[in-house]
Enzyme design. Structure first.
Site, PDB file in Angstrom:
ATOM      1  N   SER A   1       8.475 -33.336  74.544  1.00 37.61           N
ATOM      2  CA  SER A   1       9.206 -34.088  75.451  1.00 37.61           C
ATOM      3  C   SER A   1       8.033 -33.757  76.860  1.00 37.61           C
ATOM      4  CB  SER A   1      10.368 -33.388  75.767  1.00 37.61           C
ATOM      5  OG  SER A   1      11.258 -34.358  76.607  1.00 37.61           O
TER       6      SER A   1
ATOM      7  N   ARG B   1      23.788 -33.837  83.176  1.00 37.02           N
ATOM      8  CA  ARG B   1      23.651 -33.332  81.790  1.00 37.02           C
ATOM      9  C   ARG B   1      24.166 -33.965  80.675  1.00 37.02           C
ATOM     10  NH1 ARG B   1      19.484 -30.299  79.028  1.00 37.02           N
ATOM     11  NH2 ARG B   1      20.567 -28.812  77.805  1.00 37.02           N
TER      12      ARG B   1
ATOM     13  N   HIS C   1      15.777 -37.550  70.139  1.00 40.53           N
ATOM     14  CA  HIS C   1      15.063 -36.599  70.711  1.00 40.53           C
ATOM     15  C   HIS C   1      14.760 -35.345  70.574  1.00 40.53           C
ATOM     16  CE1 HIS C   1      11.670 -36.135  73.629  1.00 40.53           C
ATOM     17  NE2 HIS C   1      12.624 -35.375  74.619  1.00 40.53           N
ATOM     18  N   ASP C   2      15.949 -34.518  70.188  1.00 39.59           N
ATOM     19  CA  ASP C   2      16.214 -33.220  69.951  1.00 39.59           C
ATOM     20  C   ASP C   2      15.601 -32.805  68.775  1.00 39.59           C
ATOM     21  OD1 ASP C   2      17.593 -32.194  72.221  1.00 39.59           O
ATOM     22  OD2 ASP C   2      19.509 -32.086  71.505  1.00 39.59           O
TER      23      ASP C   2
ATOM     24  N   ASP D   1      14.140 -40.843  67.600  1.00 41.25           N
ATOM     25  CA  ASP D   1      14.003 -40.683  69.019  1.00 41.25           C
ATOM     26  C   ASP D   1      14.037 -41.824  69.724  1.00 41.25           C
ATOM     27  OD1 ASP D   1      13.267 -39.789  71.738  1.00 41.25           O
ATOM     28  OD2 ASP D   1      11.602 -38.402  70.698  1.00 41.25           O
TER      29      ASP D   1
END
Lengths: 382, 382
Positions: A157, A225, A354-355, A321
């Site tokens: 990232s 968040r 993405h994680d 992602d």
């Protein structure tokens, strides 16, 4: 604490820019100092100083990549599965370094630091920093550690953005790059999500123009968040993890509290984040991510940005992602290939979004380990 | 005003539920009344009352689907390209009706309406309504208009949800359904985005527990709208429309105001929305969308929900729609097919994301026109 942990690690600090001629020049034109860099190291630097790997962290990461801070610390570093004895970043072999980015809030100088000139927090008087500025500060740390050239730079990232920037700005100091779930420039969709997150923070009255002290803008930061967290997952992973499950009963509440498991999960993530992260740092770091565009260098095309780059690259992306999608990694691979850079690339099949770069250890770990071993072989025997 | 416009239209009102025995029963168990339904009609109901088409609007839509409200009205209804003489919903042939949903803020009874029992706005004392409740209110309107059976029901997004709900709840009153860019249940990702949007509104101090009067929660509502707006576009359409273009200069501002065109576009969209939409309605309608799950009926599977449905369906989705993705339309098609329902379905190639149902007139219009003509033929000559 598991058997192959790096064990107890002690965060370290390196401060520079105390005198006028040592200040850190920034892309915005200002100069910053003093600058503290919080960092951790794992393993030993060899006599040839040829086994150092710099790991770069993502938006909400920090210098604590592996191990524990005390005997009763229940939480290992953020990439503990990747860094340790016998792990992909094998600390029996490599000297691993990770530092908190400037602009951050986990030990390095950022908007919540005290400005020695005023005795007050910088808050919004802190200069807007870029990925290039983060890397320039890390370069000072490298010199301080007596390292002339990294065996490798690795990051996912925003960490990958820093690794790419290193390769472009300091090609002589970079032995290889592992760019994971990253991009040479974030898409307008990513910029848009970051904008909305920052608006949520700025709209919180507790933010107070950035001048909050005791009452922090927790609602705004929590909202930012929660929004970002959705973009780190995927439609598929959310279906698998939550589906349309209700949190605590088998019927709707017919009010506006949370009903769905996914709603209470997000609330929990938002609350936890507020406990550990500074709202102004969130503004600064997301801005740095949005500003990052390697192709702005040179004549605006990405291949031109890499014209002085020759070290080998590993480029990894993940199928689901959608924040840093595989097509952006592919653009990176093509730009590197145009410069005859040796690139290993892989799109890992994963539903984690993405994680995935924090979760797909089995597949990613093997790739990282193999790539590191190969570049290390060249240094030691080539 | 273009040549084939429906011209000037006058919004109409229908009020019911004035007496105790006429109240509208709601899924939450409460009863609502009086209930006003704001609606518009275009074209003429034929003598057989067989040419009526009900168009259902999406989250932020209203009853004003086509034409203008006055001679100097510069803005046509929200689906003006689709409804008018010679247009896909041909008002020379069909009697087209569109009504504002209950819970809304464009004429129908919602949280910003005055509760006659108190003389005050309902605000959060307004009951939480569902898609089923919206449809139940529309059914009263149908009776009021002297219509026994719709030739067709058509809607995109939440409009499609209502059309599906109609087919399940009132199969005898539904001649056909056009379900566009919709789903039988929204994914947890969609629920999550709605949750964050509602949190942004609820966190705005001006929201005041829903009791705002003059000072409206414009920052919260604007943030919610900006977030939702991103989900209506696509990565590709945002790349095409904005790329990484800067708004007003060729270099970064190094502050936190907007730099990128996409940022100022979102700000503009947020501001405009606040002028026309009620924050509490936003809470109620997104909640209705999240609660909607046709498969909750019957024994929990989608095919079972359609067991009494036999009218023909047109199911249309768009390749780049990631909010109501094509795979969800496909699930719908399969559930209908299991019930031997005649389904025409199409996934239209489009880069516009979810908004495609408001933009892809050429392709969508042709499909809608053909489908309507076919069902009309059956009614008039079959």
């Amino acid at each position: 604490m598991n058997g192959n942990s790096v064990g107890i690690v002690k965060p370290q600090d390196f401060t520079f820019g105390i005198t006028e001629d040592d200040l850190l020049p920034l892309d915005c034109g200002k100069k910053l100092g003093p600058v503290n860099i919080r960092f951790e190291t794992y393993g030993e630097l060899n006599a040839e100083r040829s086994n150092a790997i710099l790991i770069l962290h993502a938006l909400s990461g920090d210098a604590h990549v592996a191990g524990y801070h005390s005997e009763d610390d229940g939480k290992a570093g953020w990439w503990d599965d990747m860094v340790g004895p016998g792990k992909p970043f094998d600390t029996l072999k490599y000297f691993v370094v990770c530092s908190n980015v400037i602009g951050g809030c986990s030990g390095s100088t950022g908007p919540s630091s005290i400005n020695p000139a005023t005795g007050q927090r910088y808050s919004l008087s802190f200069p807007v920093i870029t990925i290039g500025d983060m890397v320039r500060a890390q370069h000072r740390l490298m010199k301080h550690l007596g390292i002339e050239r990294w065996l490798s730079l690795a990051g996912g990232s925003m960490g990958g953005m820093q690794a790419l920037q290193w390769a472009v700005d300091y090609p002589e100091a970079v032995g290889s790059v592992m760019a994971i779930a990253t991009t040479a420039r974030i898409s307008p969709q990513g910029i848009a999500f970051d904008w909305v997150g920052r608006e949520a923070i700025k709209n919180d009255p507790a933010w107070d123009g950035g001048n909050y002290r005791d009452a922090i803008p927790e609602k705004g930061l929590s909202t930012a968040r929660m929004l970002a967290h959705i973009t780190y997952l995927s439609d598929e992973s959310m279906l698998n993890k939550f589906g349309r499950k209700l949190q605590s009963s088998d019927h709707y509440s017919y009010d506006f509290d949370y009903d769905f498991s996914v709603e209470s999960y997000l609330q929990y993530q938002g609350r936890r984040f507020v406990e550990r992260f500074d709202a102004n740092s969130y503004l600064y770091i997301t801005r740095a991510i949005d500003y990052f565009d390697l192709s702005d260098r040179g004549n605006g095309d990405l291949a031109a940005a890499f014209r002085n780059v020759s070290c080998p690259f590993l480029v990894v992306s993940f199928t689901s992602d959608w924040l840093f999608p595989p097509y952006q990694s592919q653009q990176l691979v093509e730009a590197l290939a145009e410069n005859h850079v040796k690139v290993s690339s892989c799109v890992i099949e994963s539903s984690y979004g993405h994680d995935a770069f924090l979760l797909e250890y089995a597949t990613l770990g093997k790739m990282v380990a193999d790539f590191a071993v190969n570049v290390y072989k060249k240094v030691t025997h080539g």
